[in-house]
Enzyme design. Structure first.
Site, PDB file in Angstrom:
ATOM      1  N   HIS A   1       0.852  -1.195   0.000  1.00 48.08           N
ATOM      2  CA  HIS A   1       0.000   0.000   0.000  1.00 48.08           C
ATOM      3  C   HIS A   1       0.883   1.239   0.000  1.00 48.08           C
ATOM      4  O   HIS A   1       1.109   1.884   1.020  1.00 48.08           O
ATOM      5  CB  HIS A   1      -0.932   0.006   1.208  1.00 48.08           C
ATOM      6  CG  HIS A   1      -2.006   1.042   1.123  1.00 48.08           C
ATOM      7  ND1 HIS A   1      -3.205   0.912   1.763  1.00 48.08           N
ATOM      8  CD2 HIS A   1      -2.076   2.230   0.480  1.00 48.08           C
ATOM      9  CE1 HIS A   1      -3.963   1.973   1.530  1.00 48.08           C
ATOM     10  NE2 HIS A   1      -3.279   2.792   0.752  1.00 48.08           N
TER      11      HIS A   1
ATOM     12  N   HIS B   1       1.683   5.011  -1.597  1.00 44.98           N
ATOM     13  CA  HIS B   1       1.393   6.221  -2.363  1.00 44.98           C
ATOM     14  C   HIS B   1       2.747   6.737  -2.847  1.00 44.98           C
ATOM     15  O   HIS B   1       3.567   7.178  -2.030  1.00 44.98           O
ATOM     16  CB  HIS B   1       0.727   7.285  -1.481  1.00 44.98           C
ATOM     17  CG  HIS B   1      -0.642   6.914  -1.009  1.00 44.98           C
ATOM     18  ND1 HIS B   1      -1.772   7.586  -1.422  1.00 44.98           N
ATOM     19  CD2 HIS B   1      -1.066   5.950  -0.149  1.00 44.98           C
ATOM     20  CE1 HIS B   1      -2.834   7.054  -0.831  1.00 44.98           C
ATOM     21  NE2 HIS B   1      -2.429   6.057  -0.055  1.00 44.98           N
TER      22      HIS B   1
ATOM     23  N   LYS C   1      -6.953  -0.223  -8.228  1.00 44.41           N
ATOM     24  CA  LYS C   1      -7.332   0.270  -6.902  1.00 44.41           C
ATOM     25  C   LYS C   1      -8.645   1.043  -6.974  1.00 44.41           C
ATOM     26  O   LYS C   1      -8.773   2.017  -7.705  1.00 44.41           O
ATOM     27  CB  LYS C   1      -6.231   1.189  -6.358  1.00 44.41           C
ATOM     28  CG  LYS C   1      -6.606   1.929  -5.076  1.00 44.41           C
ATOM     29  CD  LYS C   1      -6.756   0.992  -3.891  1.00 44.41           C
ATOM     30  CE  LYS C   1      -7.167   1.759  -2.635  1.00 44.41           C
ATOM     31  NZ  LYS C   1      -6.162   2.741  -2.198  1.00 44.41           N
TER      32      LYS C   1
ATOM     33  N   HIS D   1     -10.951   3.469  -4.925  1.00 41.60           N
ATOM     34  CA  HIS D   1     -10.808   4.403  -3.796  1.00 41.60           C
ATOM     35  C   HIS D   1     -12.032   5.298  -3.705  1.00 41.60           C
ATOM     36  O   HIS D   1     -12.502   5.840  -4.712  1.00 41.60           O
ATOM     37  CB  HIS D   1      -9.548   5.256  -3.969  1.00 41.60           C
ATOM     38  CG  HIS D   1      -9.126   5.950  -2.715  1.00 41.60           C
ATOM     39  ND1 HIS D   1      -9.837   6.998  -2.172  1.00 41.60           N
ATOM     40  CD2 HIS D   1      -8.068   5.754  -1.890  1.00 41.60           C
ATOM     41  CE1 HIS D   1      -9.238   7.410  -1.072  1.00 41.60           C
ATOM     42  NE2 HIS D   1      -8.158   6.666  -0.878  1.00 41.60           N
TER      43      HIS D   1
ATOM     44  N   HIS E   1     -10.809   0.576  -1.188  1.00 38.90           N
ATOM     45  CA  HIS E   1     -11.025   1.528  -0.089  1.00 38.90           C
ATOM     46  C   HIS E   1     -12.476   1.960  -0.250  1.00 38.90           C
ATOM     47  O   HIS E   1     -12.818   2.663  -1.195  1.00 38.90           O
ATOM     48  CB  HIS E   1     -10.032   2.686  -0.236  1.00 38.90           C
ATOM     49  CG  HIS E   1     -10.270   3.851   0.664  1.00 38.90           C
ATOM     50  ND1 HIS E   1      -9.228   4.612   1.156  1.00 38.90           N
ATOM     51  CD2 HIS E   1     -11.398   4.438   1.153  1.00 38.90           C
ATOM     52  CE1 HIS E   1      -9.718   5.601   1.893  1.00 38.90           C
ATOM     53  NE2 HIS E   1     -11.041   5.503   1.900  1.00 38.90           N
TER      54      HIS E   1
ATOM     55  N   HIS F   1      -6.848  -1.199   4.795  1.00 35.73           N
ATOM     56  CA  HIS F   1      -7.211  -0.663   6.128  1.00 35.73           C
ATOM     57  C   HIS F   1      -8.632  -1.068   6.518  1.00 35.73           C
ATOM     58  O   HIS F   1      -9.522  -0.237   6.700  1.00 35.73           O
ATOM     59  CB  HIS F   1      -7.007   0.847   6.212  1.00 35.73           C
ATOM     60  CG  HIS F   1      -7.313   1.618   4.969  1.00 35.73           C
ATOM     61  ND1 HIS F   1      -8.576   1.698   4.439  1.00 35.73           N
ATOM     62  CD2 HIS F   1      -6.516   2.353   4.150  1.00 35.73           C
ATOM     63  CE1 HIS F   1      -8.549   2.437   3.357  1.00 35.73           C
ATOM     64  NE2 HIS F   1      -7.305   2.840   3.155  1.00 35.73           N
TER      65      HIS F   1
ATOM     66  N   HIS G   1      -6.625  13.762   2.871  1.00 29.28           N
ATOM     67  CA  HIS G   1      -7.793  13.687   1.995  1.00 29.28           C
ATOM     68  C   HIS G   1      -8.323  15.058   1.596  1.00 29.28           C
ATOM     69  O   HIS G   1      -9.490  15.193   1.229  1.00 29.28           O
ATOM     70  CB  HIS G   1      -8.874  12.808   2.629  1.00 29.28           C
ATOM     71  CG  HIS G   1      -8.476  11.369   2.653  1.00 29.28           C
ATOM     72  ND1 HIS G   1      -8.530  10.569   1.532  1.00 29.28           N
ATOM     73  CD2 HIS G   1      -7.940  10.597   3.627  1.00 29.28           C
ATOM     74  CE1 HIS G   1      -8.076   9.365   1.828  1.00 29.28           C
ATOM     75  NE2 HIS G   1      -7.707   9.366   3.097  1.00 29.28           N
TER      76      HIS G   1
ATOM     77  N   ASP H   1       0.792   2.587   3.773  1.00 30.72           N
ATOM     78  CA  ASP H   1       0.001   3.767   3.379  1.00 30.72           C
ATOM     79  C   ASP H   1       0.908   5.001   3.394  1.00 30.72           C
ATOM     80  O   ASP H   1       0.584   6.043   3.952  1.00 30.72           O
ATOM     81  CB  ASP H   1      -1.204   3.961   4.299  1.00 30.72           C
ATOM     82  CG  ASP H   1      -2.378   4.639   3.604  1.00 30.72           C
ATOM     83  OD1 ASP H   1      -2.203   5.142   2.485  1.00 30.72           O
ATOM     84  OD2 ASP H   1      -3.472   4.672   4.187  1.00 30.72           O
TER      85      ASP H   1
END
Length: 569
Positions: free
Chosen positions: A136, A138, A218, A220, A247, A273, A321, A361
């Site tokens: 995971h 980024h 992915k 999200h 996610h 998560h 976010h 993450d």
């Protein structure tokens, strides 16, 4: 004529042997050597006056006739399949043999031939593990890769294109960006892999990303994880044999957790998560860890539950976010994701093997260099709070250690279709290995190998007369430079992209390897030591979590091992 030696003297010279115990860092975790592959009295060791000399432990055998390239001598292997003492032979960048090294002309029972071309890495008193896998990532900045490597991670899978706002929050790489990122991977000593965006209700754009080199997709919530997108993404994944990571919808705008389970339709999926603080149906996304087709994972900011966990999460979430503290709805969104009850339950679900994977993450609420640390801190906390696991058979923590090391080595590799190449110390797999001093286990590696070559290690002053004078810090080694870099690590892509000529089109130096067996051939049952599927219930008002009717709760830790004792700054 035999010679008797005390256990203490033997361990000091050759490392621990069968029945000896080793403490992992400053934790309360103790492992016991289950088997020693050596022949007592025939151990090989390098150095002045030692065994590995011409005509003694070193044979005349050429590399072409069977001598290996490297032997790690007398290492204590810690893997999901066992905790054993052995010599490990490496050849052509792969693990060639696990057994007894030496000279077959002078020694009995030799399974690994040491010749004049063989390099030696002294594993006496050291622990050897497979390189970690972080599933995971980024890809916000390239400096993450060095940070991860120096922590013992040798494979990183994720998405993004730098500090763009989409990447700051999600791991979803578009088709053009996938190709640019793969081109950049030639610069980094790390096995790397990319996820494309899975959020689309029609398949064409998703297929485009898979053909561009995405080895996974992915879904999200920031891009809209709707039932239609979930169904479409999984359909494309089934066609192209790539994994889907999800996610889910924190706000429950397009449905609740039951609707997401319905949209998945029993297909294999990797749930990120799964506790929910990192995102997902509030407050009960944690329920899906009881589904047989869902592979649940954690990210490391909630690992383990401590007195500081709740306080730090709100600010992290707001930044990651793209939320504003001046907008009440944004604050409410953030607060809905952070629940001490589900985080406490997550600790226990890991300990009973219901959560299968731990990842970082990176820079998006997680710490890229702390995957191993947070995993072992969780294991230690659970031993202190819950005692020995029922599966333990001796006066040791071997089973618990095997369960937890699986969470960041073999299980993510299985989930993402990489386990034929990485994830464990097994003959035939890539020699992506980490050597640890037991006192620093999980915290600071002593050496990191990529494809059989040394890629990173702590090193002292290069102008000093010996390697150890200060300043001692982690530095890239020769496998991190030049063509050795591109020959020592690989990039994982989809088989469809290789069939479409991706390697020729991009002209990259690193070898491109295809992922495989990511769909119906695997499930939660494939997760080694972490395949439990309890029935999970979440109280919608109190957020209390129950597994098969039992309340899952624990106190937050006030002190952790593997923390300030090891880090001056």
């Amino acid at each position: 004529m035999s010679y008797k030696i005390s256990r203490a003297a033997y361990a000091n010279m050759f490392g621990p042997t069968t029945g000896d115990k080793v403490r992992l860092a400053d934790t309360e975790l103790f492992i016991e050597v289950e088997k020693d592959f050596t022949t007592y009295g025939e151990e090989v060791k390098f150095g002045g006056g030692k065994v590995i000399r011409d005509g003694m432990g070193q044979s005349q055998v050429t590399r072409a006739n069977g001598a290996v390239d490297t032997v790690i001598t007398n290492a204590l292997i810690v893997d999901t399949w066992g905790i054993v003492k052995a010599d490990v032979g490496l050849k052509n960048g792969r693990i060639a043999a696990i057994g007894k090294a030496g000279n077959p002309d002078t020694q009995p029972g030799i399974t690994i031939i040491i010749g004049p071309s063989t390099e030696i890495i002294a594993g006496e008193g050291k622990i050897l593990t497979a390189g970690g896998m972080d599933a995971h990532i980024h890809f916000i900045c390239p400096q993450q890769i060095e940070e991860a490597l120096m922590s013992g991670v040798t494979t990183m899978l994720g998405g993004g294109s730098g500090p763009a706002h989409g990447t700051l929050a999600t791991t979803c790489t578009g088709a053009w960006h996938i190709e640019r990122m793969i081109e950049s991977f030639d610069a980094f000593p790390m096995n790397l892999a990319l996820a494309g965006k899975g959020n689309a209700s029609l398949p064409a754009a998703l297929e485009e990303m898979v053909l561009a080199g995405a080895c996974s997709l992915k879904l999200h919530e920031d891009w809209g994880t709707t039932p239609a997108a979930i169904d479409c993404c999984l359909s494309v994944a089934d066609e192209y044999d790539v994994q889907v990571m999800i996610h889910t919808d924190t706000l429950n705008e397009s449905g609740f957790v039951e609707d997401t389970i319905g949209a998945i339709k029993g297909r294999t999926i990797h749930a990120f998560h799964t506790e929910g603080a990192g995102g997902g149906h509030a407050p009960d996304i944690i329920k899906i860890c009881g589904q047989s087709n869902v592979i649940p994972s954690s990210t490391n900011p909630t690992r383990p539950y401590t007195v500081n966990t709740i306080a730090e999460h709100l600010d992290m979430l707001m930044v990651c976010h793209h939320l504003s503290p001046s907008i009440p709805e944004d604050i409410a969104f953030a607060e809905s994701r952070i629940r001490k009850e589900t985080i406490a339950a997550e600790d226990i679900l890991h300990d009973i093997g219901a959560f299968s994977i731990i990842s970082s993450d990176s820079q998006a609420m997680g710490r890229v260099g702390e995957v191993a640390i947070r995993t072992w801190q969780t294991a230690d906390k659970m031993k202190r709070q819950r005692g020995r696991l029922a599966q333990e058979t001796g006066d040791n923590d071997n089973f618990r250690v095997k369960r937890y090391i699986a969470k960041y080595t073999i299980n993510p590799a299985i989930a993402q279709g990489l386990s034929h190449e990485v994830g464990s110390i097994e003959v035939g797999k890539r020699a992506d290995l980490v050597i640890w001093n037991p006192a620093f286990f999980g915290v600071k590696p002593e050496m990191v190998l990529l494809g059989g070559s040394i890629a990173a290690a702590p090193m002292g002053d290069p102008n000093a007369s010996i390697p150890t004078p200060q300043p001692m810090h982690y530095r890239p080694m020769f496998a991190a430079y030049g063509k050795s870099l591109t020959n020592s690590s690989v990039t994982f892509v989809s088989q469809a992209s290789l069939d479409a000529g991706l390697a020729g089109r991009l002209g990259v130096a690193k070898k491109l390897l295809a992922v495989k067996n990511t769909r119906g051939g695997i499930s939660k049952a494939s997760m080694i030591h972490n395949s439990l599927t309890p029935h999970i219930e979440v109280d919608p008002e109190t957020y209390e979590v129950r597994a098969d009717g039992e309340l899952l709760t624990c106190e937050p830790a006030t002190v952790l091992p593997m923390a300030q004792r090891y880090f001056l700054f």
